[in-house]
Design an enzyme around this catalytic site. Structure first.
Site, PDB file in Angstrom:
ATOM      1  N   ASN A 106       0.854  -1.187   0.000  1.00 54.32           N
ATOM      2  CA  ASN A 106       0.000   0.000   0.000  1.00 54.32           C
ATOM      3  C   ASN A 106       0.888   1.235   0.000  1.00 54.32           C
ATOM      4  O   ASN A 106       2.026   1.191   0.467  1.00 54.32           O
ATOM      5  CB  ASN A 106      -0.880  -0.001   1.259  1.00 54.32           C
ATOM      6  CG  ASN A 106      -1.831   1.192   1.312  1.00 54.32           C
ATOM      7  OD1 ASN A 106      -2.439   1.557   0.300  1.00 54.32           O
ATOM      8  ND2 ASN A 106      -1.960   1.801   2.477  1.00 54.32           N
ATOM      9  N   HIS A 108       0.794   5.158   1.467  1.00 52.74           N
ATOM     10  CA  HIS A 108       0.053   5.993   2.401  1.00 52.74           C
ATOM     11  C   HIS A 108       0.704   7.374   2.458  1.00 52.74           C
ATOM     12  O   HIS A 108       1.926   7.475   2.556  1.00 52.74           O
ATOM     13  CB  HIS A 108       0.038   5.344   3.787  1.00 52.74           C
ATOM     14  CG  HIS A 108      -0.783   6.115   4.767  1.00 52.74           C
ATOM     15  ND1 HIS A 108      -2.167   6.073   4.781  1.00 52.74           N
ATOM     16  CD2 HIS A 108      -0.428   6.980   5.735  1.00 52.74           C
ATOM     17  CE1 HIS A 108      -2.614   6.869   5.735  1.00 52.74           C
ATOM     18  NE2 HIS A 108      -1.582   7.444   6.328  1.00 52.74           N
ATOM     19  N   SER A 135       4.740   6.815   2.467  1.00 48.00           N
ATOM     20  CA  SER A 135       5.331   5.524   2.825  1.00 48.00           C
ATOM     21  C   SER A 135       4.721   4.421   1.977  1.00 48.00           C
ATOM     22  O   SER A 135       3.506   4.380   1.792  1.00 48.00           O
ATOM     23  CB  SER A 135       5.034   5.183   4.292  1.00 48.00           C
ATOM     24  OG  SER A 135       5.356   6.240   5.165  1.00 48.00           O
ATOM     25  N   ASP A 144      -2.989   0.544   8.115  1.00 50.40           N
ATOM     26  CA  ASP A 144      -1.813   1.400   7.901  1.00 50.40           C
ATOM     27  C   ASP A 144      -0.672   1.051   8.850  1.00 50.40           C
ATOM     28  O   ASP A 144       0.160   1.898   9.173  1.00 50.40           O
ATOM     29  CB  ASP A 144      -2.176   2.887   8.046  1.00 50.40           C
ATOM     30  CG  ASP A 144      -3.194   3.342   7.004  1.00 50.40           C
ATOM     31  OD1 ASP A 144      -3.220   2.772   5.901  1.00 50.40           O
ATOM     32  OD2 ASP A 144      -3.987   4.255   7.310  1.00 50.40           O
TER      33      ASP A 144
HETATM   34  C1  GAR Z   1      -2.480   8.883  -2.791  1.00 50.70           C
HETATM   35  O1  GAR Z   1      -2.018  10.104  -2.274  1.00 50.70           O
HETATM   36  C2  GAR Z   1      -2.357   7.790  -1.757  1.00 50.70           C
HETATM   37  O2  GAR Z   1      -1.237   7.956  -0.931  1.00 50.70           O
HETATM   38  C3  GAR Z   1      -3.632   7.952  -0.993  1.00 50.70           C
HETATM   39  O3  GAR Z   1      -4.595   8.249  -1.963  1.00 50.70           O
HETATM   40  C4  GAR Z   1      -3.990   8.951  -3.045  1.00 50.70           C
HETATM   41  C5  GAR Z   1      -4.389   8.293  -4.340  1.00 50.70           C
HETATM   42  O4  GAR Z   1      -3.998   9.063  -5.436  1.00 50.70           O
HETATM   43  N1  GAR Z   1      -3.958   6.761  -0.279  1.00 50.70           N
HETATM   44  C6  GAR Z   1      -4.562   6.761   0.905  1.00 50.70           C
HETATM   45  O5  GAR Z   1      -4.919   7.767   1.469  1.00 50.70           O
HETATM   46  C7  GAR Z   1      -4.800   5.396   1.507  1.00 50.70           C
HETATM   47  N2  GAR Z   1      -5.437   5.503   2.762  1.00 50.70           N
HETATM   48  P1  GAR Z   1      -4.051   8.458  -6.907  1.00 50.70           P
HETATM   49  O6  GAR Z   1      -5.444   7.854  -7.113  1.00 50.70           O
HETATM   50  O7  GAR Z   1      -3.845   9.643  -7.795  1.00 50.70           O
HETATM   51  O8  GAR Z   1      -2.970   7.443  -7.041  1.00 50.70           O
END
Ligand code: GAR
Length: 209
Positions: A106, A108, A135, A144
């Protein structure tokens, strides 16, 4: 090659970074993209790259376990060595995490173990932190909470806006996620009993070597 299935919920910019990092010599093959939302823009990115797409919406399933079982069924038709969560915004069950133990990553948007959960950029700014980042970690049953494989650490600028910080963290995500996936595909990154290992080095909890 290492067959990868990517799970998304939204824009899919991390999916795009992964796609853009691949060429015919890459050890990584993205076999499918699965979204829990039919309107996720990432589905269009996948289709443009000729990758299979699936939508599994949680409505219509009795509970989280039933939804996760449907996800697993689709994912496992591709027999992936690795499942990549890239902005997948539904909490997965402990059973899902166990099923893909050691082959589920994942990303985060925080310097874990700081700021698990949502709204991480706002929380880092409100706390007056001098550093923030993102991360990549192995997913375990704890939300997480799994061992960190790599982090990007950014210095927060004086009076930095949340939009600017969000953009900079995103840009850093697009660097470290393809790197971690490549390491995994090369057999260099793995989940051991003690934590995440890169080559023969146990990574510390922070993911900084
Ligand atoms: C990213 O910033 C990722 O780190 C976050 O969602 C965004 C997705 O962006 N993930 C979380 O918050 C997980 N809990 P993307 O769809 O443009 O890749």
């Amino acid at each position: 090659p290492c067959n990868v299935v990517v799970l998304i919920s939204g824009s899919g910019s991390n999916l795009q970074a992964l796609i853009d990092s691949l060429d015919e010599n890459s050890p990584v093959r993205i076999r499918a993209v699965v979204s829990n939302r039919a309107d996720a823009f990432g589905l269009q990115r996948a289709q443009a790259a000729g990758i299979d797409t699936h939508v599994v919406q949680h409505k219509g399933f009795a509970d989280r376990e039933a939804f996760d079982a449907a996800l697993i069924e689709i994912i496992d038709t591709y027999q992936p060595q690795l499942v990549v969560l890239a902005g997948f915004m539904r909490i997965l069950s402990a059973g899902f995490a166990r099923h893909y133990q050691g082959r589920l990553l994942n990303i985060h948007p925080s310097l874990l173990p700081k700021y698990k959960g949502l709204d991480t950029h706002r929380r880092a700014l409100d706390a007056g932190d001098q550093e923030h980042g993102c991360s990549v970690h192995f997913v375990t049953e704890e939300l997480d909470g799994g061992p960190v494989a790599i982090q990007a650490c950014l210095r927060i600028e004086p009076n930095e806006s949340i939009d600017k910080l969000t953009d900079r963290v995103h840009a850093a995500e697009h660097i470290i996620y393809p790197l971690a996936v490549r390491w995994f595909a090369e057999g260099r990154l793995r989940l051991a009993d003690q934590g995440a290992m890169l080559d023969d080095t146990l990574l510390p909890a922070s993911g900084h070597l």
